[in-house]
Write an enzyme that holds these catalytic residues in place. Structure first.
Site, PDB file in Angstrom:
ATOM      1  N   ARG A 104       0.920  -0.874   0.101  1.00 34.17           N
ATOM      2  CA  ARG A 104      -0.179  -0.060   0.117  1.00 34.17           C
ATOM      3  C   ARG A 104       0.917   1.327   0.109  1.00 34.17           C
ATOM      4  NH1 ARG A 104      -2.927  -2.884   3.851  1.00 34.17           N
ATOM      5  NH2 ARG A 104      -4.762  -3.646   2.410  1.00 34.17           N
ATOM      6  N   LYS A 126       2.726  12.132 -11.573  1.00 36.25           N
ATOM      7  CA  LYS A 126       2.255  10.780 -12.377  1.00 36.25           C
ATOM      8  C   LYS A 126       2.858   9.411 -12.625  1.00 36.25           C
ATOM      9  CE  LYS A 126      -0.920  13.220 -15.578  1.00 36.25           C
ATOM     10  NZ  LYS A 126      -1.235  13.673 -16.999  1.00 36.25           N
ATOM     11  N   GLU A 168       9.873  18.606 -24.399  1.00 37.46           N
ATOM     12  CA  GLU A 168       8.566  18.880 -23.631  1.00 37.46           C
ATOM     13  C   GLU A 168       9.447  19.968 -23.520  1.00 37.46           C
ATOM     14  OE1 GLU A 168       5.932  17.163 -23.004  1.00 37.46           O
ATOM     15  OE2 GLU A 168       6.888  15.235 -23.223  1.00 37.46           O
ATOM     16  N   LYS A 205       6.928  23.751 -14.950  1.00 37.94           N
ATOM     17  CA  LYS A 205       5.958  22.835 -14.466  1.00 37.94           C
ATOM     18  C   LYS A 205       5.016  22.088 -12.967  1.00 37.94           C
ATOM     19  CE  LYS A 205       4.720  17.799 -15.148  1.00 37.94           C
ATOM     20  NZ  LYS A 205       4.804  16.690 -15.759  1.00 37.94           N
ATOM     21  N   GLU A 215      -5.254  17.581 -11.825  1.00 37.59           N
ATOM     22  CA  GLU A 215      -5.353  17.328 -13.266  1.00 37.59           C
ATOM     23  C   GLU A 215      -7.600  17.449 -13.400  1.00 37.59           C
ATOM     24  OE1 GLU A 215      -3.510  15.532 -16.214  1.00 37.59           O
ATOM     25  OE2 GLU A 215      -4.669  15.592 -17.979  1.00 37.59           O
ATOM     26  N   ARG A 219      -3.985  22.171 -15.053  1.00 35.88           N
ATOM     27  CA  ARG A 219      -2.832  21.283 -15.575  1.00 35.88           C
ATOM     28  C   ARG A 219      -3.106  20.388 -16.720  1.00 35.88           C
ATOM     29  NH1 ARG A 219      -0.023  16.117 -11.607  1.00 35.88           N
ATOM     30  NH2 ARG A 219       1.369  15.825 -13.111  1.00 35.88           N
ATOM     31  N   ASN A 223      -0.652  19.357 -21.735  1.00 34.85           N
ATOM     32  CA  ASN A 223      -0.872  18.175 -22.112  1.00 34.85           C
ATOM     33  C   ASN A 223      -0.616  19.093 -24.016  1.00 34.85           C
ATOM     34  OD1 ASN A 223      -1.425  15.499 -20.675  1.00 34.85           O
ATOM     35  ND2 ASN A 223      -3.591  16.772 -19.827  1.00 34.85           N
ATOM     36  N   HIS A 226      -0.487  16.762 -27.083  1.00 33.29           N
ATOM     37  CA  HIS A 226       0.093  15.081 -26.502  1.00 33.29           C
ATOM     38  C   HIS A 226      -1.632  14.535 -27.181  1.00 33.29           C
ATOM     39  CE1 HIS A 226       3.106  16.439 -24.001  1.00 33.29           C
ATOM     40  NE2 HIS A 226       3.804  14.886 -23.799  1.00 33.29           N
ATOM     41  N   HIS A 230       0.260  11.936 -28.478  1.00 37.52           N
ATOM     42  CA  HIS A 230       0.182  10.180 -28.216  1.00 37.52           C
ATOM     43  C   HIS A 230      -0.465   9.465 -29.025  1.00 37.52           C
ATOM     44  CE1 HIS A 230       0.106  10.833 -23.240  1.00 37.52           C
ATOM     45  NE2 HIS A 230       1.639  10.627 -24.048  1.00 37.52           N
ATOM     46  N   HIS A 246       8.857   9.318 -27.387  1.00 33.93           N
ATOM     47  CA  HIS A 246       8.063  10.618 -27.353  1.00 33.93           C
ATOM     48  C   HIS A 246       8.313  11.341 -27.836  1.00 33.93           C
ATOM     49  CE1 HIS A 246       4.730  11.587 -24.534  1.00 33.93           C
ATOM     50  NE2 HIS A 246       5.837  12.772 -24.084  1.00 33.93           N
TER      51      HIS A 246
HETATM   52  P1  NAD Z   1      13.258   6.019 -20.964  1.00 39.90           P
HETATM   53  O1  NAD Z   1      12.651   5.297 -19.568  1.00 39.90           O
HETATM   54  O2  NAD Z   1      13.255   4.858 -22.017  1.00 39.90           O
HETATM   55  O3  NAD Z   1      14.992   6.460 -21.130  1.00 39.90           O
HETATM   56  C1  NAD Z   1      15.254   6.683 -22.676  1.00 39.90           C
HETATM   57  C2  NAD Z   1      16.604   5.536 -23.193  1.00 39.90           C
HETATM   58  O4  NAD Z   1      17.511   6.045 -22.362  1.00 39.90           O
HETATM   59  C3  NAD Z   1      16.394   4.401 -22.167  1.00 39.90           C
HETATM   60  O5  NAD Z   1      17.297   3.351 -23.417  1.00 39.90           O
HETATM   61  C4  NAD Z   1      17.510   4.901 -20.865  1.00 39.90           C
HETATM   62  O6  NAD Z   1      18.312   3.029 -20.635  1.00 39.90           O
HETATM   63  C5  NAD Z   1      18.292   5.281 -21.673  1.00 39.90           C
HETATM   64  N1  NAD Z   1      19.157   6.071 -20.472  1.00 39.90           N
HETATM   65  C6  NAD Z   1      18.343   6.437 -19.575  1.00 39.90           C
HETATM   66  N2  NAD Z   1      19.693   7.607 -18.945  1.00 39.90           N
HETATM   67  C7  NAD Z   1      20.628   7.364 -19.100  1.00 39.90           C
HETATM   68  C8  NAD Z   1      21.726   8.145 -19.330  1.00 39.90           C
HETATM   69  N3  NAD Z   1      21.960   9.092 -18.340  1.00 39.90           N
HETATM   70  N4  NAD Z   1      22.851   7.673 -20.312  1.00 39.90           N
HETATM   71  C9  NAD Z   1      22.777   7.027 -21.160  1.00 39.90           C
HETATM   72  N5  NAD Z   1      20.966   6.173 -21.758  1.00 39.90           N
HETATM   73  C10 NAD Z   1      20.832   6.474 -20.844  1.00 39.90           C
HETATM   74  O7  NAD Z   1      12.460   6.971 -21.932  1.00 39.90           O
HETATM   75  P2  NAD Z   1      12.482   8.446 -21.566  1.00 39.90           P
HETATM   76  O8  NAD Z   1      12.699   9.151 -22.377  1.00 39.90           O
HETATM   77  O9  NAD Z   1      13.293   9.300 -19.979  1.00 39.90           O
HETATM   78  O10 NAD Z   1      11.024   8.418 -20.913  1.00 39.90           O
HETATM   79  C11 NAD Z   1       9.883   7.963 -21.499  1.00 39.90           C
HETATM   80  C12 NAD Z   1       9.117   8.007 -20.539  1.00 39.90           C
HETATM   81  O11 NAD Z   1       8.084   8.733 -19.597  1.00 39.90           O
HETATM   82  C13 NAD Z   1       7.216   7.405 -21.656  1.00 39.90           C
HETATM   83  O12 NAD Z   1       7.019   6.186 -20.553  1.00 39.90           O
HETATM   84  C14 NAD Z   1       5.980   8.217 -20.937  1.00 39.90           C
HETATM   85  O13 NAD Z   1       5.388   8.184 -20.495  1.00 39.90           O
HETATM   86  C15 NAD Z   1       7.253   8.686 -19.772  1.00 39.90           C
HETATM   87  N6  NAD Z   1       6.179  10.254 -19.152  1.00 39.90           N
HETATM   88  C16 NAD Z   1       5.939  10.320 -17.921  1.00 39.90           C
HETATM   89  C17 NAD Z   1       5.727  11.836 -17.736  1.00 39.90           C
HETATM   90  C18 NAD Z   1       4.867  12.453 -16.329  1.00 39.90           C
HETATM   91  O14 NAD Z   1       4.497  13.047 -16.123  1.00 39.90           O
HETATM   92  N7  NAD Z   1       4.952  11.267 -15.417  1.00 39.90           N
HETATM   93  C19 NAD Z   1       6.169  13.088 -18.362  1.00 39.90           C
HETATM   94  C20 NAD Z   1       6.370  12.521 -19.798  1.00 39.90           C
HETATM   95  C21 NAD Z   1       6.572  11.420 -19.991  1.00 39.90           C
HETATM   96 ZN    ZN Z   2       5.393  13.849 -22.652  1.00 41.54          ZN
END
Ligand code: NAD
Ligand code: ZN
Length: 342
Positions: A104, A126, A168, A205, A215, A219, A223, A226, A230, A246
């Protein structure tokens, strides 16, 4: 609001751990962050468990959560333990979700290591995973104990990932800071001051999330880009060779949704042209065919911002300003995607 620190990890991590005295610590990494980022944090941790998962969005699903919950169980984690999520948005979203649901809820902290995670995913609470092909379909809102951002991690990030995260940054400028938009659009990514832009984006942000954490209203402006973004991202997930990161999909979303804002007389032709020109210069143009358009439009119906069957979008209503809950018809979306292709 959780505390976000932008400073060297060698300062912030020991300070944070000292303050809280957790019963146990586990570090969630993927292959890349174990290789490139873990060496920078391990010296500041005493005894801890490493949980390693496979890298990439395709592993942001329930099976991986089971691996994480299992590892916490095997390490006899009680409710006073801490999960440190060391990685990009996938690690942060999924690690946070697993921590929020394990027994939990146990404490978790985000150490975002991609630009996308630093300027966006790690801030705002999120958390979630993908489900049956739908992005972030299962999840919760919960704030981490802290977010520790150190721009040094970006040094090992592949260029394409950096560029994706930059979408972003562009979004935050367009929705909230006209002067900053004017500043960044005159430079390529390689000429930007990233540390400063990370701080700027986090501030934008946080300011928005503070006013509307779950949201219900404001908030939703985060988006921007997006809804169609998306849909484009989800559509190409099924086509491995055309799969987009992304931010690359969000870049398509920002151009098409800027077009919609212009059609609705919310922004002038000059701003639309600026956005198009800059985004095409940074990301190029994704090759969409006529056959791509209808399924992409259909996917927008799954968007979490909709009310019933009506698609609602966050649309710019001037430079540095954004409105939300604007109804958009399927015909308008088709037109926007055709405009992008044209
Ligand atoms: P990711 O976590 O897959 O990282 C991208 C790649 O970079 C991966 O292969 C990872 O292993 C590599 N990597 C990470 N840090 C590194 C570093 N310092 N050096 C070398 N390689 C590195 O993807 P991302 O783009 O960071 O995140 C995308 C995700 O974030 C999506 O799932 C999306 O839905 C989510 N997201 C969430 C929110 C939220 O508010 N929670 C907002 C935007 C995006
Ligand atoms: Zn985004």
């Amino acid at each position: 609001m959780s505390d976000v620190r932008i400073a060297p990890i060698a300062e912030t991590l020991p300070e944070f751990l000292e303050k809280h005295q957790f019963s146990a610590v586990a570090v969630l990494v993927d292959y890349h962050t174990q290789k490139f980022c873990y060496p920078l944090v391990k010296n500041w941790l005493s005894k801890h468990t490493i949980i390693r998962i496979k890298a990439g969005e395709e592993y942001k699903h329930l099976h991986t959560c089971e691996t994480i919950w299992e590892a916490l169980t095997n390490a006899n984690f009680d409710r006073h333990g801490l999960l440190l999520n060391l990685g990009g948005g996938v690690i942060g979203d999924m690690g946070g979700f697993c921590a929020a649901t394990y027994k939990r809820g146990i404490a978790f902290a985000q150490i975002p290591t991609t630009l996308l995670a630093q300027v966006d995913a790690s801030v705002g609470g999120k958390l979630g995973i993908d489900f049956h092909g739908f992005k972030n379909h299962i999840g919760v809102f919960k704030l981490p104990e802290t977010v520790l951002i150190d721009p040094v991690f970006l040094q090992t990030l592949p260029e394409r990932e950096l560029r994706s995260g930059f979408a972003e940054v562009i979004k935050h400028c367009l929705i909230a800071d006209a002067a900053k938009w004017d500043e960044i659009r005159r430079r390529d990514l390689t000429e930007q001051n990233l540390s400063e832009l990370v701080a700027h984006s986090v501030a934008v942000k946080q300011r928005v999330v503070e006013q509307d954490p779950t949201e219900k209203g404001l908030r939703k402006i985060l988006n921007f880009g997006h809804t169609l973004g998306h849909a484009v991202e989800t559509y190409f997930l099924a086509q491995p060779r055309k799969r987009l990161l992304h931010g690359e999909a969000i870049a398509v979303g920002m151009v098409t949704e800027a077009f919609l804002a212009h059609q609705k007389k919310m922004i002038d032709a000059t701003l639309l042209a600026e956005i198009e020109e800059y985004i095409f210069s940074v990301y190029g143009k994704v090759n969409l065919t006529g056959a791509d358009v209808e399924p992409i439009v259909a996917l927008t119906l799954q968007d979490k911002k909709n009310q019933g069957k009506q698609v609602r979008m966050a649309l710019l209503d001037g430079p540095g300003r954004c409105a939300f809950d604007i109804p958009v018809t399927r015909a308008e979306m088709r037109q926007a995607l055709d405009y992008y292709r044209g």
